[in-house]
Enzyme design. Structure first.
Site, PDB file in Angstrom:
ATOM      1  N   HIS A  33      50.121  48.405  45.224  1.00 31.21           N
ATOM      2  CA  HIS A  33      49.603  49.454  44.331  1.00 31.21           C
ATOM      3  C   HIS A  33      50.660  50.457  43.904  1.00 31.21           C
ATOM      4  O   HIS A  33      50.342  51.520  43.403  1.00 31.21           O
ATOM      5  CB  HIS A  33      48.404  50.167  44.977  1.00 31.21           C
ATOM      6  CG  HIS A  33      47.330  49.205  45.343  1.00 31.21           C
ATOM      7  ND1 HIS A  33      46.602  48.519  44.402  1.00 31.21           N
ATOM      8  CD2 HIS A  33      46.925  48.738  46.536  1.00 31.21           C
ATOM      9  CE1 HIS A  33      45.776  47.696  45.016  1.00 31.21           C
ATOM     10  NE2 HIS A  33      45.956  47.809  46.305  1.00 31.21           N
TER      11      HIS A  33
ATOM     12  N   ARG B 182      47.618  63.686  34.425  1.00 31.92           N
ATOM     13  CA  ARG B 182      48.996  64.188  34.521  1.00 31.92           C
ATOM     14  C   ARG B 182      49.879  63.348  33.607  1.00 31.92           C
ATOM     15  O   ARG B 182      49.441  62.297  33.115  1.00 31.92           O
ATOM     16  CB  ARG B 182      49.490  64.033  35.961  1.00 31.92           C
ATOM     17  CG  ARG B 182      49.643  62.571  36.350  1.00 31.92           C
ATOM     18  CD  ARG B 182      50.160  62.331  37.751  1.00 31.92           C
ATOM     19  NE  ARG B 182      50.405  60.931  37.975  1.00 31.92           N
ATOM     20  CZ  ARG B 182      49.479  60.053  38.374  1.00 31.92           C
ATOM     21  NH1 ARG B 182      48.249  60.463  38.590  1.00 31.92           N
ATOM     22  NH2 ARG B 182      49.761  58.767  38.531  1.00 31.92           N
TER      23      ARG B 182
HETATM   24  C1  MV4 Z   1      39.533  46.288  41.095  1.00 37.52           C
HETATM   25  C2  MV4 Z   1      40.078  44.986  41.112  1.00 37.52           C
HETATM   26  C3  MV4 Z   1      39.230  43.915  40.841  1.00 37.52           C
HETATM   27  N1  MV4 Z   1      37.912  44.128  40.603  1.00 37.52           N
HETATM   28  N2  MV4 Z   1      38.226  46.462  40.853  1.00 37.52           N
HETATM   29  C4  MV4 Z   1      43.408  48.595  42.678  1.00 37.52           C
HETATM   30  C5  MV4 Z   1      43.739  50.054  42.713  1.00 37.52           C
HETATM   31  C6  MV4 Z   1      42.697  50.713  41.921  1.00 37.52           C
HETATM   32  N3  MV4 Z   1      43.346  51.443  40.828  1.00 37.52           N
HETATM   33  C7  MV4 Z   1      41.787  49.668  41.396  1.00 37.52           C
HETATM   34  N4  MV4 Z   1      42.301  48.399  41.829  1.00 37.52           N
HETATM   35  C8  MV4 Z   1      41.601  47.242  41.603  1.00 37.52           C
HETATM   36  N5  MV4 Z   1      40.306  47.372  41.323  1.00 37.52           N
HETATM   37  C9  MV4 Z   1      37.440  45.398  40.618  1.00 37.52           C
HETATM   38  N6  MV4 Z   1      36.127  45.587  40.385  1.00 37.52           N
HETATM   39  C10 MV4 Z   1      41.448  44.838  41.374  1.00 37.52           C
HETATM   40  C11 MV4 Z   1      42.193  45.956  41.634  1.00 37.52           C
HETATM   41  C12 MV4 Z   1      43.589  45.746  41.956  1.00 37.52           C
HETATM   42  C13 MV4 Z   1      44.576  46.304  41.169  1.00 37.52           C
HETATM   43  C14 MV4 Z   1      44.240  47.050  40.027  1.00 37.52           C
HETATM   44  C15 MV4 Z   1      45.267  47.577  39.273  1.00 37.52           C
HETATM   45  C16 MV4 Z   1      46.599  47.387  39.647  1.00 37.52           C
HETATM   46  C17 MV4 Z   1      46.905  46.675  40.775  1.00 37.52           C
HETATM   47  C18 MV4 Z   1      45.907  46.105  41.550  1.00 37.52           C
HETATM   48  C19 MV4 Z   1      46.234  45.352  42.677  1.00 37.52           C
HETATM   49  C20 MV4 Z   1      45.246  44.805  43.420  1.00 37.52           C
HETATM   50  C21 MV4 Z   1      43.907  45.014  43.058  1.00 37.52           C
END
Ligand code: MV4
Length: 498
Positions: free
Chosen positions: A234, A291
């Site tokens: 992340h 931000r």
């Molecule tokens: C998710 C997802 C798949 N499905 N929500 C990771 C951090 C947060 N910003 C939200 N994230 C995710 N939410 C659903 N319903 C997968 C991720 C996710 C991810 C999202 C953005 C950037 C990197 C990521 C790495 C792993 C999982």
């Protein structure tokens, strides 16, 4: 507005000061004891000590920052990113002290800063959201009911969480009770609130975010999107603009949704609306960052705009100088975040003295750097050293330019993640833009190929020769020149030529 206090350090403080100076604004730096000789202090017109090295005793001390603003006669504070940049109490304290906070009003920060409130605001703004619960799930029975309605797999998330912490993918009803209990207790431990909610799991999503800029007169622009899917745990590693998979129509629909959300929350100044985009190009609101973000330069490169200048003018009460139809996107930009961390040691921070620094330049290269040769990277803060950004007419050319610029980059005395970028930029999946949020994890799970560009061929030859000559295996006793690898140093000692 005559004088701005930059309540931050490192590359972002230098970057903000540069625009302040161009606008004829005075600049005030603040520093902790470990940052007394930091680059941002040298760039400012005046500098004030905050306190000891720990961020909680310095850059996070809103009272000390406002005290410096008063003593220095600063009429505005730019928070940068991190530290107090999304702290509504600090924004309130600035207003109470009559100091302009270069960012959104505290009310808008509060409305969009908490994930569940942001999701409710998203619903009010008719933003596509991942199907799931809007508020926390009080019991495991409620979780089972909601999951049954939206269908498995689902993603359990901590309401007070962020950055992926406290998330759990759940493939079936049988796993949900245990996952719910674990997610809730982890959330309680990490964020002080065990509230969890759940969403439909989006498979192989891309993380694509929209830059917005709103003034105090009800105008709000979207300034294109950024592709941020190349992340590790992340943490964004490489960002680019535009995204290779976003066409004009999707860009307009995501941009207009982001603007609707910002306007509905009374947002002012720079903000970023994060989306997940699935393989069918459906986009789902994730969260809003209130931000200026680390990766804002790639947007600046393809729009030709200075986002910090826009922030300052908005904070002065000026209306935006552009209408949406005036926003033009041209070319392609890529950003690599250069960190003092050791890829051979699980990317642990690698602080220490920078004994050598040769920085890239030339056409289409921008480097927002926060360090210098002779600076000792402290261990108290995030170990990002600089951001290397390249711009060109096409994605392929911008990538080629980045490879060339990284080749020029020499940072001696500490470990950096520069080698990791070479691996990514040479990878055919990356070059084909087949990237989703799981991309980097998959790449790092693959063994480095024999011809891995991270280990130049001449060093492989040298290593083999050394091994054959029975030289000391690790050469740990050999002093290493900044511009060479340990193998080359050992080779030098053995009188071998690469
Ligand atoms: C998710 C997802 C798949 N499905 N929500 C990771 C951090 C947060 N910003 C939200 N994230 C995710 N939410 C659903 N319903 C997968 C991720 C996710 C991810 C999202 C953005 C950037 C990197 C990521 C790495 C792993 C999982």
């Amino acid at each position: 507005m005559k004088k701005v206090l930059i309540a931050n350090r490192g590359e972002i403080a230098v970057r903000v000061m540069r625009t302040c100076r161009e606008m004829g604004l005075g600049t005030v730096a603040v520093y902790s004891d470990v940052d007394r000789r930091a680059l941002h202090v040298a760039h400012a017109d005046e500098a004030y000590r905050l306190g000891p090295g720990a961020a909680t005793e310095s850059y996070l001390r809103g009272d000390l920052l406002l005290d410096v603003a008063r003593r220095a006669g600063a009429d505005a504070i730019h928070p940068g990113y991190g530290f107090l940049s999304e702290n509504a109490e600090f924004a309130d304290a600035c207003a109470a002290a009559g100091v302009t906070f270069i960012g959104p009003p505290a009310r808008a920060m509060r409305a969009l800063g908490s994930k569940t409130k942001a999701r409710q605001a998203a619903d009010a703004a008719a933003m596509p959201r991942v199907p799931g619960s809007v508020t926390g799930l009080a019991t495991v029975e409620e979780a089972l009911r909601v999951a049954g309605e939206i269908g498995y797999p689902v993603m359990l998330k901590a309401a007070a969480g962020g950055g992926g912490k406290g998330m759990r993918a759940v493939a079936s009803a049988a796993e949900l009770p245990a996952a719910y209990a674990a997610a809730s207790s982890e959330a309680e431990r990490s964020f002080g609130s065990g509230e969890v909610y759940l969403e439909k799991l989006i498979e192989r999503p891309r993380h694509i975010e929209i830059q917005v800029m709103a003034d105090m007169h009800g105008n709000c622009l979207y300034l294109g999107e950024r592709e941020c899917s190349v992340q590790r745990r992340h943490q964004k590693v490489i960002e680019e603009a535009p995204s290779a998979v976003v066409g004009d129509d999707l860009r307009r629909r995501m941009g207009e949704a982001a603007v609707r959300l910002a306007l509905s929350a009374g947002y002012v100044n720079a903000g970023t609306v994060e989306f997940l985009v699935d393989e069918a190009q459906n986009f789902y609101f994730l969260e809003m960052n209130t931000r200026l973000q680390v990766e804002h330069p790639v947007t600046e490169m393809i729009t030709g705009l200075d986002l910090v200048e826009m922030q300052l003018r908005v904070a002065m009460g000026e209306p935006l100088a552009l209408r949406q139809e005036d926003v033009r996107l041209r070319g392609h930009a890529v950003e690599c975040r250069i960190y003092a961390e050791d890829p051979e040691n699980n990317f642990f921070p690698s602080p220490g003295l920078i004994t050598r620094l040769v920085q890239p330049g030339g056409p289409g290269v921008r480097e927002d750097c926060g360090v210098y040769e002779g600076w000792t990277v402290p261990l108290e803060y995030d170990p990002m050293l600089s951001k290397l950004v390249t711009f060109a007419e096409t994605r392929e050319a911008a990538i080629a330019r980045m490879v060339r610029a990284l080749d020029e980059y020499v940072i001696g005395g500490i470990r950096t993640n520069i080698g990791l970028f070479r691996r990514i930029l040479d990878d055919e999946e990356f070059r084909a833009a087949w990237i989703d949020t799981g991309y980097l994890e998959r790449l790092l799970a693959r063994p480095a190929e024999r011809g891995d560009p991270e280990i130049p061929a001449d060093v492989v030859t040298l290593a083999a020769a050394l091994f054959a000559s029975g030289a000391k295996q690790n050469g740990a006793d050999v002093p290493v020149e900044a511009s060479e690898s340990r193998w080359a140093a050992v080779g030098r000692r053995e009188g071998l030529r690469a």
